[in-house]
Write a protein that holds these residues in place. Structure first.
Motif, short mmCIF file in Angstrom:
data_model
loop_
_atom_site.label_atom_id
_atom_site.label_comp_id
_atom_site.label_asym_id
_atom_site.label_seq_id
_atom_site.Cartn_x
_atom_site.Cartn_y
_atom_site.Cartn_z
N ILE A 135 3.92 13.65 -9.87
CA ILE A 135 5.00 14.63 -9.95
C ILE A 135 5.71 14.53 -11.29
N TYR A 136 5.95 13.30 -11.74
CA TYR A 136 6.63 13.11 -13.02
C TYR A 136 5.84 13.73 -14.17
N ASN A 137 4.53 13.44 -14.22
CA ASN A 137 3.70 13.98 -15.31
C ASN A 137 3.66 15.50 -15.26
N HIS A 138 3.59 16.05 -14.04
CA HIS A 138 3.58 17.50 -13.89
C HIS A 138 4.90 18.10 -14.39
N GLU A 139 6.01 17.49 -13.95
CA GLU A 139 7.32 18.00 -14.35
C GLU A 139 7.54 17.84 -15.85
N LEU A 140 7.05 16.73 -16.41
CA LEU A 140 7.21 16.49 -17.84
C LEU A 140 6.48 17.56 -18.65
N GLN A 141 5.28 17.92 -18.19
CA GLN A 141 4.54 18.99 -18.87
C GLN A 141 5.30 20.30 -18.80
N GLN A 169 0.83 -1.20 0.00
CA GLN A 169 0.00 0.00 0.00
C GLN A 169 0.86 1.25 0.00
N TRP A 170 1.92 1.23 0.80
CA TRP A 170 2.86 2.37 0.82
C TRP A 170 3.49 2.55 -0.55
N ARG A 171 3.90 1.43 -1.17
CA ARG A 171 4.53 1.50 -2.49
C ARG A 171 3.58 2.07 -3.52
N GLU A 172 2.33 1.57 -3.55
CA GLU A 172 1.35 2.04 -4.52
C GLU A 172 1.08 3.52 -4.33
N ASN A 207 3.02 5.83 -2.99
CA ASN A 207 4.16 6.65 -3.39
C ASN A 207 4.40 6.60 -4.89
N LEU A 208 4.12 5.45 -5.52
CA LEU A 208 4.24 5.40 -6.98
C LEU A 208 3.24 6.35 -7.63
N LYS A 209 2.04 6.42 -7.06
CA LYS A 209 1.03 7.34 -7.59
C LYS A 209 1.51 8.78 -7.47
N LYS A 210 2.07 9.13 -6.31
CA LYS A 210 2.59 10.48 -6.11
C LYS A 210 3.75 10.76 -7.07
#
Length: 372
Positions: free
Chosen positions: A92-98, A80-83, A85-88
């Motif tokens: 963040i990745y998609n935001h930074e990529l944009q 659950q912690w992994r999922e 944090n992966l979502k976060k």
């Protein structure tokens, strides 16, 4: 001799004593010692040991079950912690990529602008002078000034490795991404696009009064949504008109709480008419015509524009690339109010490229407390 006879009490025994029984401490004959030994092997002491062995075995099994349960629970928590944090991380990745793609687009646009200026303001005039063999001091001075301006602006044609976005900073990511600095004269990016378009009469949006009235209702929201949907389909209205009415109804509310309530209650209407794609420039044009059709205090315009852009970004009705395309007139826009809306959106775009500023809060909501 009678004093040395077997001391067995269960029966009379006349045999001589052979030894002392360790169980009963009596002096017994050989036969009774053997009998007592067999009896002791199945005595209560043996049963107790047998029960203790069984209980120990049960305890071991229970401990093993507890350990397995604890292990499984910890695995579940870890996953659950992994999922989470992966979502976060993905967000963040998609935001930074944009943001990186936006910066690249701005840099390329500015690069094209400088090339256009160099071609028209320096190379072509010098070529004509050479052909005409005419030394024109005025033209030479103009070329010199143009070259100076271009060389000054060229300092923006670089990636700035010293600036990091807030998303990457807060995620404590070990990697750092190079970001491009927003050109100071970013309004000049539109130079090329403006040269390609002829001036055409602009369209205006007439207020859709029935839609505004429905959007204004905060009771029976479900019924109002059905009525709005029926009216839109009956009159084949574009999303531009829907967004304009939606925001106008919000603007006419007196309190900030009511304004936000209208936005939240009817955002699903906007999402429904996004032409089956994640983003739609009609949302931005709807915002543009909203500012054109309504009266605002100067102090509140930029704040409302920034708030609305953040609001529609949050609900995935628009994205950063679409905002930049609209801002640079890459998307077709035949409606009134673009120049004003473009100017109002400029601080929002600038904030994307300024360290320490964030575009994900709703501090601009305070501007919505100002009555229309």
């Amino acid at each position: 001799m009678t004093d040395y006879k077997c001391e067995e009490t269960s029966s009379s025994c006349s045999k001589f004593q052979s030894g002392i029984c360790l169980h009963c401490q009596r002096r017994l004959c050989v036969e009774h010692i053997i009998e007592h030994s067999k009896r002791n092997s199945s005595s209560d002491g043996g049963d107790e040991l047998s029960n203790e062995v069984k209980q120990t075995l049960q305890n071991i099994k229970e401990k093993a079950q507890q350990h397995r349960a604890a292990h499984n629970n910890q695995l579940i928590e870890l996953n659950q912690w992994r999922e989470g944090n992966l979502k976060k991380i993905n967000q963040i990745y998609n935001h930074e990529l944009q943001l990186i793609n936006l910066r690249e687009h701005i840099l390329l646009s500015f690069h094209q602008y400088l090339l256009k200026r160099l071609e028209e303001g320096a190379r072509l005039p010098l070529e004509r002078l050479q052909i005409q063999q005419n030394l024109n001091t005025g033209i030479l001075n103009h070329v010199q000034q143009t070259l100076g301006n271009i060389q000054q602006d060229m300092k923006h044609l670089k990636w700035d490795f010293n600036q990091f976005s807030n998303g990457i900073k807060h995620s404590q990511s070990p990697s750092t991404l190079p970001l491009v600095q927003m050109p100071i004269r970013h309004d000049q990016i539109m130079f090329i696009k403006q040269q390609q378009h002829q001036k055409m009469p602009k369209k205006q949006i007439q207020p859709a009064i029935p839609l505004i009235v429905r959007f204004s209702q905060l009771s029976s929201v479900t019924e109002n949504i059905l009525a709005i949907d029926a009216y839109v389909r009956k009159h084949s209205l574009r999303l531009v008109t829907i967004v304009n009415a939606y925001l106008t109804a919000c603007h006419e509310k007196l309190s900030g709480e009511e304004k936000l309530a209208v936005l939240n209650a009817y955002i699903s209407i906007v999402q429904r008419y996004l032409n089956q794609r994640e983003t739609n420039v009609d949302v931005l044009i709807g915002i543009q015509t909203f500012f054109y059709n309504n009266v605002f205090e100067d102090v509140e315009k930029n704040g409302i524009m920034s708030f609305l852009l953040q609001f529609f970004l949050k609900y995935k009705c628009i994205d950063y690339q679409l905002i930049l395309n609209w801002y640079n007139e890459i998307e077709r826009n035949d409606y009134e109010g673009f120049e004003q809306a473009q100017q109002l959106a400029s601080p929002f775009l600038q904030s994307l490229f300024t360290p320490g500023k964030t575009t994900t809060n709703y501090s601009y909501l305070r501007f919505f407390s100002i009555g229309s």
